[in-house]
Design an enzyme around this catalytic site. Structure first.
Site, PDB file in Angstrom:
ATOM      1  N   SER A 202       9.273  72.767 -27.022  1.00  0.00           N
ATOM      2  CA  SER A 202       8.299  73.101 -26.051  1.00  0.00           C
ATOM      3  C   SER A 202       8.699  73.334 -24.714  1.00  0.00           C
ATOM      4  CB  SER A 202       7.135  72.009 -26.076  1.00  0.00           C
ATOM      5  OG  SER A 202       7.726  71.196 -25.230  1.00  0.00           O
TER       6      SER A 202
ATOM      7  N   ARG B  92       9.563  67.561 -14.070  1.00  0.00           N
ATOM      8  CA  ARG B  92       8.617  68.868 -13.423  1.00  0.00           C
ATOM      9  C   ARG B  92       8.198  68.685 -12.058  1.00  0.00           C
ATOM     10  NH1 ARG B  92       8.042  67.784 -18.727  1.00  0.00           N
ATOM     11  NH2 ARG B  92       7.139  69.014 -20.081  1.00  0.00           N
TER      12      ARG B  92
ATOM     13  N   ASP C 143       9.922  61.809 -29.783  1.00  0.00           N
ATOM     14  CA  ASP C 143      10.636  61.170 -29.076  1.00  0.00           C
ATOM     15  C   ASP C 143      10.580  59.583 -29.392  1.00  0.00           C
ATOM     16  OD1 ASP C 143      11.926  63.190 -27.686  1.00  0.00           O
ATOM     17  OD2 ASP C 143      11.388  62.662 -25.688  1.00  0.00           O
TER      18      ASP C 143
ATOM     19  N   LYS D 154      10.556  60.217 -17.077  1.00  0.00           N
ATOM     20  CA  LYS D 154      11.725  61.738 -17.049  1.00  0.00           C
ATOM     21  C   LYS D 154      10.806  62.861 -16.949  1.00  0.00           C
ATOM     22  CE  LYS D 154      13.160  63.532 -20.423  1.00  0.00           C
ATOM     23  NZ  LYS D 154      13.583  63.733 -21.683  1.00  0.00           N
ATOM     24  N   SER D 155       9.898  63.285 -17.629  1.00  0.00           N
ATOM     25  CA  SER D 155       9.488  64.442 -17.585  1.00  0.00           C
ATOM     26  C   SER D 155       8.492  64.512 -16.721  1.00  0.00           C
ATOM     27  CB  SER D 155       8.453  64.577 -19.016  1.00  0.00           C
ATOM     28  OG  SER D 155       9.322  64.423 -20.265  1.00  0.00           O
TER      29      SER D 155
ATOM     30  N   ARG E 148      18.486  63.585 -34.635  1.00  0.00           N
ATOM     31  CA  ARG E 148      17.980  62.233 -34.727  1.00  0.00           C
ATOM     32  C   ARG E 148      17.752  61.881 -36.298  1.00  0.00           C
ATOM     33  NH1 ARG E 148      14.836  62.738 -28.646  1.00  0.00           N
ATOM     34  NH2 ARG E 148      16.738  61.897 -27.846  1.00  0.00           N
TER      35      ARG E 148
ATOM     36  N   LYS F 109      20.870  57.733 -19.611  1.00  0.00           N
ATOM     37  CA  LYS F 109      20.281  59.208 -19.599  1.00  0.00           C
ATOM     38  C   LYS F 109      18.779  58.890 -18.961  1.00  0.00           C
ATOM     39  CE  LYS F 109      19.731  63.531 -22.181  1.00  0.00           C
ATOM     40  NZ  LYS F 109      18.470  64.109 -22.325  1.00  0.00           N
TER      41      LYS F 109
HETATM   42  O1  S3P Z   1       9.125  68.878 -21.849  1.00  0.00           O
HETATM   43  C1  S3P Z   1       9.823  67.702 -21.672  1.00  0.00           C
HETATM   44  O2  S3P Z   1       9.731  66.932 -20.622  1.00  0.00           O
HETATM   45  C2  S3P Z   1      10.001  67.273 -22.924  1.00  0.00           C
HETATM   46  C3  S3P Z   1       9.870  67.875 -24.189  1.00  0.00           C
HETATM   47  C4  S3P Z   1      10.152  67.281 -25.571  1.00  0.00           C
HETATM   48  O3  S3P Z   1      10.961  68.143 -25.922  1.00  0.00           O
HETATM   49  P1  S3P Z   1      10.763  69.332 -27.065  1.00  0.00           P
HETATM   50  O4  S3P Z   1       9.794  70.097 -26.543  1.00  0.00           O
HETATM   51  O5  S3P Z   1      12.224  70.107 -27.163  1.00  0.00           O
HETATM   52  O6  S3P Z   1      10.320  68.704 -28.589  1.00  0.00           O
HETATM   53  C5  S3P Z   1      10.915  65.947 -25.536  1.00  0.00           C
HETATM   54  O7  S3P Z   1      11.529  65.766 -26.679  1.00  0.00           O
HETATM   55  C6  S3P Z   1      11.836  65.773 -24.362  1.00  0.00           C
HETATM   56  O8  S3P Z   1      12.398  64.514 -24.268  1.00  0.00           O
HETATM   57  C7  S3P Z   1      11.077  65.838 -22.775  1.00  0.00           C
HETATM   58  C1  PEP Z   2      14.990  64.985 -25.910  1.00  0.00           C
HETATM   59  C2  PEP Z   2      15.046  64.497 -24.930  1.00  0.00           C
HETATM   60  O1  PEP Z   2      15.688  64.988 -23.730  1.00  0.00           O
HETATM   61  P1  PEP Z   2      15.820  66.298 -23.025  1.00  0.00           P
HETATM   62  O2  PEP Z   2      15.450  67.300 -24.182  1.00  0.00           O
HETATM   63  O3  PEP Z   2      14.950  66.260 -22.065  1.00  0.00           O
HETATM   64  O4  PEP Z   2      17.271  66.400 -22.840  1.00  0.00           O
HETATM   65  C3  PEP Z   2      14.748  62.902 -24.730  1.00  0.00           C
HETATM   66  O5  PEP Z   2      14.682  62.258 -23.621  1.00  0.00           O
HETATM   67  O6  PEP Z   2      14.665  62.142 -25.846  1.00  0.00           O
END
Ligand code: S3P
Ligand code: PEP
Length: 445
Positions: A191, A50, A333, A45-46, A364, A430
């Site tokens: 972040s 991006r 996560d 996903k990330s 969580r 999701k």
């Molecule tokens: O940059 C990203 O793609 C993500 C950063 C993380 O969030 P945080 O930076 O809020 O911890 C992670 O929990 C999220 O699922 C995806």
């Molecule tokens: C925190 C999450 O998602 P997002 O912050 O991208 O909504 C996740 O996928 O666990």
């Protein structure tokens, strides 16, 4: 800065934090003689979100191969389409071709972010580099998540931003380009604020230097920087937490998307608790994803782990060792994946550094503690930690809180604890709509 090797960093922090690991009972009924399994894990996903953004900001047409197709990435793609970016899918979504304009959007409009934190945090900085009035909104769940540090930062770079909600969304951005200069941002809640600002950097009028304080989820910043460079941006980390970004923009690329390491954690944890061997192809030691470091936590818990050049394999050894503490702030996560199986261990497990996990799809820490309590499992929690005590798991209805990771993590526990039901199993869409089918394919009842 050596960006791509975040996996090693995350795994070091995971194992370094272990303070003790005494062992007692093993579950002799589990064996490792069954055939090895190969999990089909969809794209990250990330990385997908991006890459969509960077491709939209680049000059030319980028090809994203094997992108994740899920609620979050479709929301992100839909939002970009609403901003005038062309995205064409190949057969069976084998690739997405994204045609960028080399600058921020023009024309304004409404942008729907659904449940996607990445959309709400990455897209406002992108639109602010363009022209027009943009109004961002999302689900009630996303409206409750913080955005203020990002809104403040955009104001300081010259945008006019109005946050209408208590936390953030709906957010109105009046854009006429952004200037660079010196910027400070707080990364203690998420972040994603810093990632969004960094990715907008190459589209600013003058070079940007961003200094971040109190950064959580650091490996995601390494991923951001690595992908920005892949798209031709000039970005350097001049001192820890100080990033300088040139104004040269982005150039289109052809980018394969790795399988999602957070999603892989469920199948790898399943190996650890069932005594089977599970391999995830396409996730190797050069992965951009810090969450691959979760396997080091499984190693601490007694599993055999092999992170190869282009695959990761975990073999359960028939016991889940407890009696350790681990800081999972960099890979939060995956903390639910560990916490949900922790009742099966032979001693308590404590997870630290996860205060920011209270600000995600659900709180969580509270959601895991509540569900474990429903299963008759004892936990203790604090602002940023939780301890799970081993014990029998009784049948229960798991409250998913519309949080895909709660549903997926407790499904792994369900492989060893009969009688777990879910109030909202489809919330896994999701990030992995096919999750339940894949888990059943690998571990038939
Ligand atoms: O940059 C990203 O793609 C993500 C950063 C993380 O969030 P945080 O930076 O809020 O911890 C992670 O929990 C999220 O699922 C995806
Ligand atoms: C925190 C999450 O998602 P997002 O912050 O991208 O909504 C996740 O996928 O666990």
């Amino acid at each position: 800065m050596s960006a791509p090797h975040t996996t090693t960093d995350a795994s070091l922090s995971a194992t370094d934090a272990v303070v003790s690991a005494p062992h007692t009972a093993a579950d002799a009924s589990l064996t490792t003689t069954d055939a090895p399994l190969t999990a089909r894990v969809p794209g990250s996903k990330s990385i997908t979100n991006r890459a969509l953004l960077l491709a939209a900001a680049a000059r030319g047409t980028s090809r994203l191969r094997a992108p994740l197709v899920s609620d979050d990435t479709l929301a992100f793609r839909g939002a970009l389409t609403a901003l005038g970016v062309r995205v064409e899918a190949g057969p069976h979504d084998a690739f997405w071709d994204v045609t960028g304009t080399g600058r921020g959007p023009v024309g304004g409009g409404g942008v729907w972010c659904a449940d996607a934190g990445t959309a709400a945090r990455f897209l406002p900085p992108f639109t602010a580099t363009g022209r027009g009035t943009y109004v961002f909104d999302g689900s009630a769940q996303l409206r409750a998540r913080p955005l203020r540090p990002l809104a403040d930062a955009l104001e300081r770079l010259g945008a006019t931003v109005r946050a209408e909600g208590d936390a953030g969304l709906p957010l109105r951005v009046d854009a006429d380009g952004l200037r660079g200069g010196e910027l400070q941002v707080d990364g203690g809640l998420s972040s994603q604020f810093l990632s969004g600002l960094l990715m907008a950097g190459p589209l600013l009028r003058t070079p940007l230097t961003v200094t971040v304080r109190d950064l959580v989820s650091r490996p995601y910043i390494d991923m951001t920087v690595a992908l920005m460079r892949r798209f031709g941006a000039e970005v350097t980390e001049e001192a820890p937490g100080v990033f300088r970004i040139g104004t040269g923009g982005y150039t289109a690329v052809d980018l394969p998307v790795e399988p999602d390491a957070s999603t892989a954690s469920y199948f790898l944890a399943a190996a650890a608790v069932t005594g089977r061997t599970v391999t995830v192809p396409g996730l190797g030691r050069d992965s951009l994803q810090g969450d691959l470091g979760f396997v080091e936590v499984l190693r601490t818990a007694g599993a055999r782990v092999d992170v190869g050049e282009d695959a990761v394999t975990v073999t359960g050894t028939g016991r889940l060792r407890g009696g350790f503490e681990v800081d999972m702030g960099a890979i939060s996560d995956t903390f639910m994946t560990l916490a949900a199986i922790a009742p099966l261990a032979d001693a308590p497990i404590t997870v630290r550094g996860i205060g920011h996990a209270r600000l995600k799809e659900s709180d969580r820490i509270a959601a895991v503690a509540g569900n474990l309590a429903a299963c008759g499992v004892e936990t203790e929690t604090g602002p940023d930690w939780m301890t799970v005590r081993p014990g029998p798991v009784r049948p229960a209805l798991i409250a998913c809180h519309r949080d895909h990771r709660i549903a997926m993590a407790f499904s792994v526990l369900g492989l060893r604890a009969p009688g777990l039901g879910f109030d909202d199993p489809s919330c896994v869409g999701k990030t992995f709509p096919g999750f339940h089918a894949e888990l059943r394919r690998l571990f038939p009842e």
